[in-house]
Scaffold this active site. Sequence first.
Site, PDB file in Angstrom:
ATOM      1  N   SER A   1       0.844  -1.193   0.000  1.00 55.26           N
ATOM      2  CA  SER A   1       0.000   0.000   0.000  1.00 55.26           C
ATOM      3  C   SER A   1       0.884   1.250   0.000  1.00 55.26           C
ATOM      4  O   SER A   1       1.776   1.374  -0.837  1.00 55.26           O
ATOM      5  CB  SER A   1      -0.943  -0.039   1.208  1.00 55.26           C
ATOM      6  OG  SER A   1      -1.944   0.950   1.121  1.00 55.26           O
TER       7      SER A   1
ATOM      8  N   ARG B   1     -11.992   6.289  10.051  1.00 59.08           N
ATOM      9  CA  ARG B   1     -11.553   4.891  10.114  1.00 59.08           C
ATOM     10  C   ARG B   1     -12.612   3.964   9.528  1.00 59.08           C
ATOM     11  O   ARG B   1     -12.277   3.008   8.815  1.00 59.08           O
ATOM     12  CB  ARG B   1     -11.258   4.508  11.563  1.00 59.08           C
ATOM     13  CG  ARG B   1     -10.808   3.058  11.748  1.00 59.08           C
ATOM     14  CD  ARG B   1      -9.563   2.757  10.957  1.00 59.08           C
ATOM     15  NE  ARG B   1      -9.022   1.441  11.262  1.00 59.08           N
ATOM     16  CZ  ARG B   1      -7.984   0.898  10.645  1.00 59.08           C
ATOM     17  NH1 ARG B   1      -7.359   1.545   9.687  1.00 59.08           N
ATOM     18  NH2 ARG B   1      -7.547  -0.300  10.995  1.00 59.08           N
TER      19      ARG B   1
ATOM     20  N   ASP C   1      -8.742  -6.489  -4.695  1.00 63.51           N
ATOM     21  CA  ASP C   1      -8.341  -5.180  -4.196  1.00 63.51           C
ATOM     22  C   ASP C   1      -8.862  -4.113  -5.145  1.00 63.51           C
ATOM     23  O   ASP C   1      -8.308  -3.897  -6.216  1.00 63.51           O
ATOM     24  CB  ASP C   1      -6.818  -5.120  -4.079  1.00 63.51           C
ATOM     25  CG  ASP C   1      -6.308  -3.817  -3.484  1.00 63.51           C
ATOM     26  OD1 ASP C   1      -7.130  -2.902  -3.246  1.00 63.51           O
ATOM     27  OD2 ASP C   1      -5.093  -3.715  -3.253  1.00 63.51           O
TER      28      ASP C   1
ATOM     29  N   HIS D   1      -8.114  -5.076  -0.245  1.00 65.35           N
ATOM     30  CA  HIS D   1      -6.803  -4.434  -0.105  1.00 65.35           C
ATOM     31  C   HIS D   1      -6.018  -4.993   1.083  1.00 65.35           C
ATOM     32  O   HIS D   1      -4.798  -5.100   1.032  1.00 65.35           O
ATOM     33  CB  HIS D   1      -6.991  -2.922   0.048  1.00 65.35           C
ATOM     34  CG  HIS D   1      -5.713  -2.148   0.092  1.00 65.35           C
ATOM     35  ND1 HIS D   1      -4.779  -2.183  -0.918  1.00 65.35           N
ATOM     36  CD2 HIS D   1      -5.204  -1.315   1.038  1.00 65.35           C
ATOM     37  CE1 HIS D   1      -3.758  -1.403  -0.603  1.00 65.35           C
ATOM     38  NE2 HIS D   1      -3.983  -0.876   0.583  1.00 65.35           N
ATOM     39  N   ASP D   2      -6.709  -5.348   2.148  1.00 64.61           N
ATOM     40  CA  ASP D   2      -6.046  -5.871   3.350  1.00 64.61           C
ATOM     41  C   ASP D   2      -5.367  -7.229   3.121  1.00 64.61           C
ATOM     42  O   ASP D   2      -4.671  -7.719   4.013  1.00 64.61           O
ATOM     43  CB  ASP D   2      -7.047  -6.004   4.498  1.00 64.61           C
ATOM     44  CG  ASP D   2      -7.145  -4.723   5.314  1.00 64.61           C
ATOM     45  OD1 ASP D   2      -6.387  -3.777   5.029  1.00 64.61           O
ATOM     46  OD2 ASP D   2      -7.979  -4.661   6.239  1.00 64.61           O
TER      47      ASP D   2
END
Length: 383
Positions: free
Chosen positions: A157, A227, A322, A355-356
């Site tokens: 990232s 968040r 992602d 994405h994680d």
Amino acid sequence: MSDNLPTDSVGLVSPQYLHVSEPLELDCGRSLPEFDLIYETYGQLNADKSNAVLICHALSGDHHAAGYHSVDDKKPGWWDTAIGPGKAIDTNKFFVVCPNNLGGCKGSSGPNTINPQTGKLYGPDFPIMTVPDWVRSQAILADNLGIHQWAAVVGGSLGGMQAMQWAISLPDRVKHVLIIAAAPKLSAQNIAFNEVARTAIKSDPDFHGGHYAEHNTLPRQGLGLARMLGHITYLSDEAMGQKFGRELRSGQIQYGYDVEFQIESYLRYQSSSFVERFDANTYLLMTKALDYFDPAKAFNDDLNATMQSIKAKTLVMSFTSDWRFSPLRSLEIVNALLSANKQVSYAEIEAHQGHDAFLMPIPRYMEIFSTYMQQVAKDIGVA
């Protein structure tokens, strides 16, 4: 946790500090007259200092990438799945260094540290940082450790963007670069997500223009919303569906505005835990650094020309689900490297986590990661 830490862990680790008393000139036109970097190291630096690997962290990451600070820790460092004895970044072979970026909130100079010129917290007066600024500060750390060339610079990232910038800015100091779940610059959509997050923070009545510490408060609501938004974009629809679906907390609809779905409860939990461990001004700074990242801008927006200076061998990895940094963005990097006649390998990993995924021990991902790092070890003679 028992006193017996996992055998494939780097074990108990302690952060280290570097104080730099010389000024660091920044892209924003300001300078830091002095600064501190907090970092952790794992493994042993070999005699010729050729086995060092730099880990660059993402937006909400820090220097604690692997191991445990105490036997009572419930969780290890954020990339413990990849760093340790026998893991992809094998600490039996490599000396691993992970600093907290300048502007962070976990010990390096940043908004929540004291400005030596005023004796007060920097707060919103801490200068805006860029990815090249971080590279320059990390090069100073490398100099202090006696490391002239990294065996590899690795990141996912925002960390992957830093790794790319290292290879562009300081080509002689990087032998291999691993760019994971990244992009050559943010899309308009990504910048838009970041702006919504920043607006949520700045609109919180407890933000006080970034001077919330002086008011003995925190912009919990705004940072929590930021968040929540970020976390949604880091996950895929499939991952959220598999984990939560439309499951109700009480088993039946309540016809009200309280939290009813498990996904709502999960986001609230992520939000409340995050605001107690992360600084709002740092969140603003990190998202701006993401927005500003665009190494091709200095080369008339020609990404191929941007890559001409790179000497490192490169591995680029992406994940199918992602959508924040899609495989197409990684392919932009790959194609530019190929056009610049650079040595590059590419892997698109089937993964449903979004994405994680770059933080997770997905078997195929770890297999490719490990195989490449074994080649790095051979290149420097520590295989």
